[in-house]
Design an enzyme around this catalytic site. Sequence first.
Site, PDB file in Angstrom:
ATOM      1  N   ASP A  80      16.223  -0.696  11.973  1.00  0.00           N
ATOM      2  CA  ASP A  80      15.315   0.701  12.171  1.00  0.00           C
ATOM      3  C   ASP A  80      15.926   1.960  13.379  1.00  0.00           C
ATOM      4  O   ASP A  80      15.006   2.474  14.022  1.00  0.00           O
ATOM      5  CB  ASP A  80      14.104  -0.304  13.708  1.00  0.00           C
ATOM      6  N   SER A 115       0.653  -0.686   0.097  1.00  0.00           N
ATOM      7  CA  SER A 115       0.549   0.089  -0.292  1.00  0.00           C
ATOM      8  C   SER A 115       0.739   1.350   0.040  1.00  0.00           C
ATOM      9  O   SER A 115       0.550   2.508  -0.927  1.00  0.00           O
ATOM     10  CB  SER A 115      -0.644   0.274   1.203  1.00  0.00           C
ATOM     11  N   ASN A 137      13.707   3.655   4.980  1.00  0.00           N
ATOM     12  CA  ASN A 137      12.664   3.306   5.042  1.00  0.00           C
ATOM     13  C   ASN A 137      11.353   3.921   5.642  1.00  0.00           C
ATOM     14  O   ASN A 137      11.703   5.353   5.990  1.00  0.00           O
ATOM     15  CB  ASN A 137      13.870   2.572   6.442  1.00  0.00           C
TER      16      ASN A 137
HETATM   17  C1  GRF Z   1       3.751  -1.036   6.811  1.00  0.00           C
HETATM   18  O1  GRF Z   1       3.471  -0.971   7.944  1.00  0.00           O
HETATM   19  C2  GRF Z   1       5.752  -0.368   7.201  1.00  0.00           C
HETATM   20  O2  GRF Z   1       5.405   0.787   8.333  1.00  0.00           O
HETATM   21  C3  GRF Z   1       6.100  -1.661   6.924  1.00  0.00           C
HETATM   22  O3  GRF Z   1       5.842  -2.222   6.487  1.00  0.00           O
HETATM   23  C4  GRF Z   1       4.513  -2.058   5.905  1.00  0.00           C
HETATM   24  C5  GRF Z   1       4.441  -2.468   5.278  1.00  0.00           C
HETATM   25  O4  GRF Z   1       2.992  -2.147   4.064  1.00  0.00           O
HETATM   26  N1  GRF Z   1       7.547  -1.144   6.780  1.00  0.00           N
HETATM   27  P1  GRF Z   1       2.588  -2.147   3.038  1.00  0.00           P
HETATM   28  O5  GRF Z   1       3.219  -3.334   2.115  1.00  0.00           O
HETATM   29  O6  GRF Z   1       3.237  -1.083   2.509  1.00  0.00           O
HETATM   30  O7  GRF Z   1       0.673  -2.135   2.562  1.00  0.00           O
END
Ligand code: GRF
Length: 216
Positions: free
Chosen positions: A148, A16, A110
């Site tokens: 992180d 997403s 990230n």
């Molecule tokens: C997100 O919550 C992001 O913060 C984390 O992985 C998730 C990815 O979600 N690193 P999407 O695949 O972009 O919906």
Amino acid sequence: MPATCDVVVLLSGTGSNLQALIDSTRTGNSPVRIAAVISNRADAYGLQRARDAGIETRSLDHKAFEGREAFDAALIELIDAFNPKLVVLAGFMRILSADFVRHYAGRLLNIHPSLLPKYKGLHTHQRALETGDTEHGCSVHFVTEELDGGPLVVQAVIPVELQDSPQSLAQRVHTQEHLIYPMAVRWFAEGRLSLGEDGALLDGKLLAPSGHLIRI
Ligand code: GRF
């Protein structure tokens, strides 16, 4: 108008955040061009989103490699074939080797679903609720060798409601992710964002340790 900035996106899941990035490149003279989307999972829905948008995709199965270093070396080769100025991790569920991180020093971003340095790793929404936090959110940061732990670029802060569940919180945090990630990528593409010796720089000025703060 700055030159086009080629970006490679790495993901493992639904993508997403990739979708938000794709949508953002379609408006307002965006200098961002997504050159390719690469996944360690051939069935990641994010790859389908990329194909639907006419973006090149590749998959590289980490299970086919003997160890992290070998996989990361092959991944570097795959990424560098697209010659990107920036590599964007968007839900890429792999710990990256020091060699990989060093190779992309200053051009690897990230997004993480917590207000870093709080709640590195997984289950961030549940941990914020268990702690009784009144605020939660998400962070975009430069990637360094500390998991992180790299310099923060931007954070979106949302209030935690009494009735929140990990799911409801995740949903509201996700909405913010979709705003701040394209924003940070665009800053980079415009040449406004960089990584300095002491942290992230925006327009040549050192950002606060929390990065640029957005309160919802
Ligand atoms: C997100 O919550 C992001 O913060 C984390 O992985 C998730 C990815 O979600 N690193 P999407 O695949 O972009 O919906």
